[in-house]
Design a protein around this motif. Sequence first.
Motif, PDB file in Angstrom:
ATOM      1  N   SER A  70      12.540  -9.803   6.191  1.00 14.94           N
ATOM      2  CA  SER A  70      12.753 -10.055   4.625  1.00 14.94           C
ATOM      3  C   SER A  70      12.101 -11.402   3.897  1.00 14.94           C
ATOM      4  O   SER A  70      12.380 -11.810   2.802  1.00 14.94           O
ATOM      5  CB  SER A  70      14.196 -10.163   4.547  1.00 14.94           C
ATOM      6  OG  SER A  70      14.471 -11.513   5.488  1.00 14.94           O
ATOM      7  N   SER A  71      10.977 -11.679   4.608  1.00 17.30           N
ATOM      8  CA  SER A  71      10.051 -12.755   4.291  1.00 17.30           C
ATOM      9  C   SER A  71       8.761 -12.329   3.598  1.00 17.30           C
ATOM     10  O   SER A  71       8.224 -11.392   4.315  1.00 17.30           O
ATOM     11  CB  SER A  71       9.918 -13.603   5.407  1.00 17.30           C
ATOM     12  OG  SER A  71       9.077 -14.794   5.413  1.00 17.30           O
ATOM     13  N   TRP A  72       8.615 -12.943   2.607  1.00 19.30           N
ATOM     14  CA  TRP A  72       7.417 -12.719   1.937  1.00 19.30           C
ATOM     15  C   TRP A  72       6.185 -13.195   2.737  1.00 19.30           C
ATOM     16  O   TRP A  72       5.083 -12.437   2.784  1.00 19.30           O
ATOM     17  CB  TRP A  72       7.275 -13.436   0.422  1.00 19.30           C
ATOM     18  CG  TRP A  72       5.978 -13.412   0.061  1.00 19.30           C
ATOM     19  CD1 TRP A  72       5.114 -14.493  -0.483  1.00 19.30           C
ATOM     20  CD2 TRP A  72       4.879 -12.034  -0.430  1.00 19.30           C
ATOM     21  NE1 TRP A  72       3.816 -14.049  -1.076  1.00 19.30           N
ATOM     22  CE2 TRP A  72       3.710 -12.639  -0.838  1.00 19.30           C
ATOM     23  CE3 TRP A  72       5.125 -10.733  -0.214  1.00 19.30           C
ATOM     24  CZ2 TRP A  72       2.688 -11.746  -1.248  1.00 19.30           C
ATOM     25  CZ3 TRP A  72       4.109 -10.027  -0.455  1.00 19.30           C
ATOM     26  CH2 TRP A  72       2.765 -10.363  -1.031  1.00 19.30           C
ATOM     27  N   SER A  73       6.242 -14.215   3.254  1.00 20.33           N
ATOM     28  CA  SER A  73       5.219 -14.689   4.346  1.00 20.33           C
ATOM     29  C   SER A  73       4.658 -13.577   5.290  1.00 20.33           C
ATOM     30  O   SER A  73       3.598 -13.595   5.740  1.00 20.33           O
ATOM     31  CB  SER A  73       5.483 -16.048   4.937  1.00 20.33           C
ATOM     32  OG  SER A  73       6.483 -15.795   5.582  1.00 20.33           O
ATOM     33  N   TRP A  75       4.895 -10.370   5.116  1.00 20.60           N
ATOM     34  CA  TRP A  75       4.202  -9.397   4.490  1.00 20.60           C
ATOM     35  C   TRP A  75       2.678  -9.819   3.912  1.00 20.60           C
ATOM     36  O   TRP A  75       1.648  -8.745   4.310  1.00 20.60           O
ATOM     37  CB  TRP A  75       4.775  -8.760   3.433  1.00 20.60           C
ATOM     38  CG  TRP A  75       6.128  -8.167   3.857  1.00 20.60           C
ATOM     39  CD1 TRP A  75       7.414  -8.573   3.658  1.00 20.60           C
ATOM     40  CD2 TRP A  75       6.480  -6.760   4.878  1.00 20.60           C
ATOM     41  NE1 TRP A  75       8.318  -7.598   4.437  1.00 20.60           N
ATOM     42  CE2 TRP A  75       7.742  -6.894   4.869  1.00 20.60           C
ATOM     43  CE3 TRP A  75       5.334  -5.968   4.841  1.00 20.60           C
ATOM     44  CZ2 TRP A  75       8.225  -5.698   5.473  1.00 20.60           C
ATOM     45  CZ3 TRP A  75       6.096  -4.825   5.611  1.00 20.60           C
ATOM     46  CH2 TRP A  75       7.318  -4.643   6.178  1.00 20.60           C
ATOM     47  N   ARG A  76       2.737 -11.123   3.539  1.00 18.12           N
ATOM     48  CA  ARG A  76       1.580 -11.839   3.047  1.00 18.12           C
ATOM     49  C   ARG A  76       0.510 -11.801   4.301  1.00 18.12           C
ATOM     50  O   ARG A  76      -0.613 -11.356   4.305  1.00 18.12           O
ATOM     51  CB  ARG A  76       1.691 -13.046   2.490  1.00 18.12           C
ATOM     52  CG  ARG A  76       0.397 -13.559   1.833  1.00 18.12           C
ATOM     53  CD  ARG A  76       0.814 -15.045   1.267  1.00 18.12           C
ATOM     54  NE  ARG A  76       1.510 -16.029   2.339  1.00 18.12           N
ATOM     55  CZ  ARG A  76       1.544 -17.017   2.012  1.00 18.12           C
ATOM     56  NH1 ARG A  76       1.201 -17.401   0.895  1.00 18.12           N
ATOM     57  NH2 ARG A  76       2.141 -17.955   2.854  1.00 18.12           N
TER      58      ARG A  76
END
Length: 312
Positions: A70-73, A75-76
Amino acid sequence: HSLSIAEGKAQNFNVLLEREKKRKMEGKEEDVRVGANKFPERQPIGTSAQSDKDYKEPPPAPLFEPGELSSWSFWRAGIAEFIATFLFLYITVLTVMGVKRAPNMCASVGIQGIAWAFGGMIFALVYCTAGISGGHINPAVTFGLFLARKLSLTRAVFYIVMQCLGAICGAGVVKGFQPSPYQTLGGGANTVAPGYTKGSGLGAEIIGTFVLVYTVFSATDAKRSARDSHVPILAPLPIGFAVFLVHLATIPITGTGINPARSLGAAIIYNKDHAWDDHVMDILGGTIHRSSSCGSLPPACHQSHSFQVQIL
């Protein structure tokens, strides 16, 4: 009488305090003489590493970390690995094809140019992505870091998938630009050269991958960073040079894999039987290295997944 006893104790305490200060000053002077700020070279041969340190190491990464999803970091970081491996394959495969297209080695950059292309791209891409994903760009490196408990299984699997997809897309773009030369020039796929056995190729890939993973862990070691803080260290530089040197040694044998994503991407797009023989060899070197070195270290040796951020 009680006052005299108290004054005597105070004097003794002051004497002990002065001796301690003097001892610490001597220790600092010794540190300066050996060129280290916090870690004087007093360790006898055959003893364990010194325990006093002025840095903190994060605890081992958990095996599963569902919160990452659930963390954007998270997926980034995967996107960064995809793009980096995509660019890596695009540049290096074109370089290999350019050398094979030339009538002779003197009319092209030759083996040295190929090695510089691989090493230089790793240097640039690790530098660019270290602050985002840790700059792995290699499933063997990711797998070694996972064995060292420096990243979770969730992140390791995600990185490896994105690296392989990036490699496939990078080689696919090259084939899309020039499909006919891609097939005739070998597509940058790894194959064992004539005169060498598959055992020789396997040995070369194991040692080459060992050199790379060993350099990665040495260049990003937390103790080295703390001890040599007065010396500027850029982790991507030794890593890129390790890739360069390994390619100089093993290009004549297997074309140099040491990166399962690079070998797999080229093999899938080229899609010839003999191109599938070698790309599995690469990961064995990383596995053997981690089993022989970090496997015996205490949990305190582990760090977080962004293994190069601390250097940059």
